[in-house]
Design an enzyme around this catalytic site. Structure first.
Site, PDB file in Angstrom:
ATOM      1  N   LYS A  41      -8.243   2.646   7.049  1.00 25.87           N
ATOM      2  CA  LYS A  41      -7.306   3.728   6.738  1.00 25.87           C
ATOM      3  C   LYS A  41      -7.981   5.094   6.812  1.00 25.87           C
ATOM      4  CE  LYS A  41      -4.529   0.758   3.735  1.00 25.87           C
ATOM      5  NZ  LYS A  41      -4.083   0.484   2.357  1.00 25.87           N
TER       6      LYS A  41
ATOM      7  N   SER B   1       0.805  -1.220   0.000  1.00 24.01           N
ATOM      8  CA  SER B   1       0.000   0.000   0.000  1.00 24.01           C
ATOM      9  C   SER B   1       0.838   1.269   0.000  1.00 24.01           C
ATOM     10  CB  SER B   1      -0.930   0.011   1.221  1.00 24.01           C
ATOM     11  OG  SER B   1      -1.787  -1.108   1.195  1.00 24.01           O
TER      12      SER B   1
END
Length: 864
Positions: free
Chosen positions: A738, A695
């Protein structure tokens, strides 16, 4: 005319007789048989036969005995011509008669079908031979019959003598077929065999098979008789021993009597009762000083203590279930609805199973599994489900379990052997239909002692758990009525075979409002009671609770919030002990006296524009986190140094980002030969925490480009996405966690992959409306959105370091249109520098404005 010519002439002449169809029987020539006739057609056929002088009729067997009114196709063509010797009419109209078989006949034609059957028959020619072979077969058949008669013991002496005296193959074969063969199909086959020698050979084979069966039965009968005799002998001796002990004043074993009493009171399956009685008998015969006593007694206790048939009364009601879930948990509305839907489907399947629509195994459905960071209420949700269903609750922690014996138990041959955790918990709850919570199922580990995940397959699979066998018990135990619930932090660490059997429900972290309400409604009353305080002695207003959440905790769940409240209660308890009449009310100003200086500040982590520093969004077992990426350039020989305890996947992302930058150096206004004289150092702070995953790809690339070009990264922006060598931005997982982490850190501008647009619907509406999402699918869009167009000069850099701009969500009227394509290599003018400094916090036009809703509108696509 000779006898042979007379028989041949008879075969050419048809003879007409009444026909009686027989069920499950055959009449053989040269034998006698008693027959009861009740069907109307058969009665009329017999009455017609006795009207004739010879009293003859044809008896032939039916192909299917279930047919009451047979047609010609339902009757065998080969039958027997019989004579009605005696006849008795019964009160109900049926006839009881004695038949004598004369010869075999073959039905050629049915003359009449009503009111009874009349047929035309011919007599097949029989073969009559006398040679040594026939005599040998006759003698062998006679010997077999004598052996058969000794084993069967149903023939009288007169019958045996009469059959042994027969020396003619036709008469002996028909007589043996009538007395020995009981199968109607075999009887019909023998009737249709015209050769007496072949017929006799078939009967010898049948008698040989019957003799073998009878000998085997005799052997088994003798063995059983000897066992029964031995058992009776043991019982007699045991009773004598008990009487001798009573005469001597020696007390009999009360332990065995106690176990037998418990067995009589316990409801158990028959096979388990037999097993327990056998073990109790072994225990009684074992000397007290034997070491086997320490193995037998615990084993019997376990078998008697398990809930083989005990159940708790349970029921499912949607209103009561929703009420229980609302009482125990604040928020989580979507999760509660999923749980209610799951329980409703389970209830319908069980009702359908009770009506025969499903089997008991199919009625279970999938296993419920809660996945989320620590402290979000996974275990308490399991307790609430058990309370709503009215079932008992049991929790099994699987964290760190690495031995298969923890699930299946140990063999009794080992010293100190015990059943597995499943059977131990079943004994604890005492019912066979509890709610089992398998906690931390993603923390299982395998080693040389076996894989516990493989053992759990038999526990959780509805096709197997009805016969779960523990190594210690060695008998199957039914787990099909247990309601299994699993919990874990990361779904990707759950073994694939287990995950396929589960209905996984993701539990995200709580928002600020939810944490405050959970703290006031649930945590504070519980903590006060644990510390011996009353709500009147300590009051925490909502504003103070919000300050505790924002200033002293930063987590997805509320476990750390509970610790902070416990710390406050401990200090409050001390003050109340010093002043018993004190009533404390916390304020924001007095909060530091209890918890100290706030650990976290509400301002964002990235407060100013910086060169070579970008903020990444990542997901761990604790939920979403912010992960800064720092890049430093130094004079050197082109080495790349990566630090921060990064995993292999994240290191590969760094190499991919560097390769992309080198391939696009000219477009990015970077010296193509920069690596010949420049060393790069990529670092991610907090070295103690391991980090891995793809990521951070675009974040590393952004930080590298910023360090090599001197263009600062915009303040108050975070990003996530995987990078390819061609500069494409690929989707990532854990977007909800997130986004929650960015919201907690007051970051309201996020760069996310275009592939993750579908995941925005899972984000809570309040958070989604306060954040500008920038959808990107290439690094060109990332660079345009994340980097300022020009490097900061000395004056602007000094002013930026002294000021801390306030980051807030953009309004619709603040957006400035930016051309879809802008050449990065055009000359930079003073106007560009002034615009970059003035619009330092502006974003390109590809953002999703915070006021835009998901319902009814679609997100604008990022420019290609």
């Amino acid at each position: 005319m000779s006898e042979q010519e007379r028989q041949e002439s008879n075969t050419d002449n048809f003879e007409s007789y009444p026909l009686v169809a027989l069920k499950n029987m055959v009449v053989f020539p040269r034998t006698r048989m008693t027959l009861a006739v009740a069907r109307e057609k058969s009665v009329r056929a017999v009455e017609e036969a006795i009207m004739q002088p010879d009293r003859l009729l044809v008896a032939s067997s039916q192909r299917d005995p279930d047919i009451d009114d047979p047609e010609p196709k339902d009757i065998y063509p080969i039958g027997t011509l019989v004579e009605v010797t005696t006849l008795h009419r019964q009160p109900d109209g049926s006839l009881q008669m004695l038949l004598s078989g004369i010869r075999r006949v073959q039905i050629e034609e049915y003359d009449e079908l009503e009111p009874f059957l009349r047929v035309s028959v011919v007599t097949p020619q029989e073969i009559h031979t006398r040679d040594p072979q026939v005599d040998a077969v006759v003698r062998h058949a006679t010997n077999l019959f004598e052996r058969y008669a000794q084993l069967n013991r149903r023939f009288s002496v007169e019958d045996i003598n009469s059959i042994v005296a027969l020396k003619s193959a036709p008469r002996l074969s028909d007589m043996l077929a009538a007395h020995l063969v009981t199968d109607p199909e075999q009887q019909q086959d023998l009737l249709e065999t015209f050769d007496p020698l072949a017929r006799l050979e078939k009967i010898c084979v049948i008698m040989g098979n019957e003799i073998e069966i009878l000998e085997l039965e005799a052997t088994i009968r003798n063995r059983v008789r000897s066992q029964v005799d031995r058992t009776q002998k043991e019982f007699y001796l045991r009773e004598q021993l008990r009487a001798i002990q009573e005469e001597l004043g020696i007390e009999t074993s009360s332990e065995v009597n106690e176990l037998l009493a418990r067995l009589n009171e316990k409801s158990m399956p028959p096979e388990i009762i037999v097993r327990v009685r056998k073990e109790i008998d072994r225990l009684e015969r074992t000397p007290p000083q034997s070491a086997e006593i320490a193995v037998l007694r615990p084993y019997i206790d376990w078998l008697l203590a398990l809930p083989w048939t005990e159940r708790s009364d349970d029921g499912f009601n949607i209103d009561s279930t929703r009420r229980v879930l609302d009482e125990d948990h604040y928020g989580l509305e979507g999760i509660k609805e999923r749980i209610i839907e799951f329980l409703a489907v389970r209830e319908l399947r069980q009702k359908l199973a009770s009506r025969g629509g499903y089997t008991r195994k199919e009625s279970q459905g999938q296993i419920l599994c809660f996945i989320g960071p620590p402290g979000v209420g996974k275990t308490s949700l399991g307790r609430s489900i058990a309370r709503a269903l009215g079932r008992k609750f049991a929790r099994i922690s699987l964290g760190g379990v690495h031995d298969e014996a923890e699930i299946r138990g140990h063999r009794r041959t080992y010293v100190g052997a015990l059943p597995g955790r499943i059977i131990q918990s079943m004994k604890t709850v005492g019912v066979r239909n509890p709610v089992f919570l398998l906690d931390e199922i993603d923390k299982l580990s395998a080693e040389y002692r076996g894989d516990p995940a493989a053992a759990l397959l038999e526990v959780l699979d509805p096709e197997q758990n009805s016969n779960f066998t523990d190594h210690y018990l060695e008998v199957p135990f039914d787990l099909s009525e247990v309601f299994f619930i699993c919990t874990g932090n990361v779904k990707y660490q759950i073994p694939r075979a287990l995950a396929d059997r589960m209905d996984i429900i993701d539990l995200p972290g709580y928002m600020l409002e939810e944490k405050v309400n959970i703290g006031l409604r649930h945590l504070l009353p519980s903590v006060l009671a644990e510390h011996g305080l009353t709500p009147e002695q300590l009051k925490i207003p909502q504003s103070v609770m919000q300050q505790i959440v924002t200033g002293y905790t930063r987590e997805a769940g509320v476990r750390n919030l509970e610790r902070q409240l416990a710390m406050i209660c401990r200090k409050a308890a001390r003050r109340i002990i010093e002043k018993p009449d004190a009533h404390l009310r916390l304020t924001i100003n007095s909060l530091e006296q209890y918890l100290g200086t706030p650990r976290y500040i509400e301002s964002p982590i990235v407060q100013k524009t910086q060169v070579g520093v970008a903020m990444c969004l990542a997901v761990t077992e604790m939920g979403g986190i912010l992960l800064p990426v720092e890049v430093a350039t130094m004079a050197g020989k082109g080495e790349l140094l990566i630090t921060g305890q990064l995993g292999e996947v994240m290191r590969e992302s760094a190499y991919a980002a560097l390769s992309y930058i080198r391939s696009r150096a000219e477009e990015l206004q970077i010296d193509p030969n920069f690596q010949d004289s420049t060393d790069l150092h990529i670092h991610m702070p907090e070295n103690a925490l391991p980090k891995d995953g793809p990521s951070a790809g675009i974040t590393i690339a952004t930080a590298l480009i910023s360090a090599l070009t001197g263009r600062p990264v915009r303040s108050g922006i975070a990003m996530t996405g995987e990078i390819t060598l061609r500069g494409r931005v690929l989707g990532v997982g854990g977007l909800k966690e997130k986004v929650l982490a960015a919201h907690h850190a007051n970051i309201y501008k996020l760069l996310i992959p275009l592939e993750n647009k579908k995941d925005l619907a899972e984000i809570p509406a309040k958070i989604r409306q306060s954040i500008n999402f920038i959808l990107v699918d290439s690094m060109d869009q990332v660079i345009e959105a994340a980097l300022l167009k020009t490097p900061l000069n000395g004056e602007s850099r000094e002013r930026d370091e002294q000021s801390t701009p306030q980051v807030r969500p953009l309004r619709l009227d603040e957006r400035e249109a930016v051309p879809r394509e802008r050449k990065l290599r055009r000359p930079i003018t003073p106007d560009d520098e002034r615009k970059d400094e003035e619009n330092e916090h502006e974003l390109p036009a590809l953002i999703i404005p915070p006021a835009e809703r998901l319902s009814g509108e679609s997100y604008p696509h990022a420019p290609a």
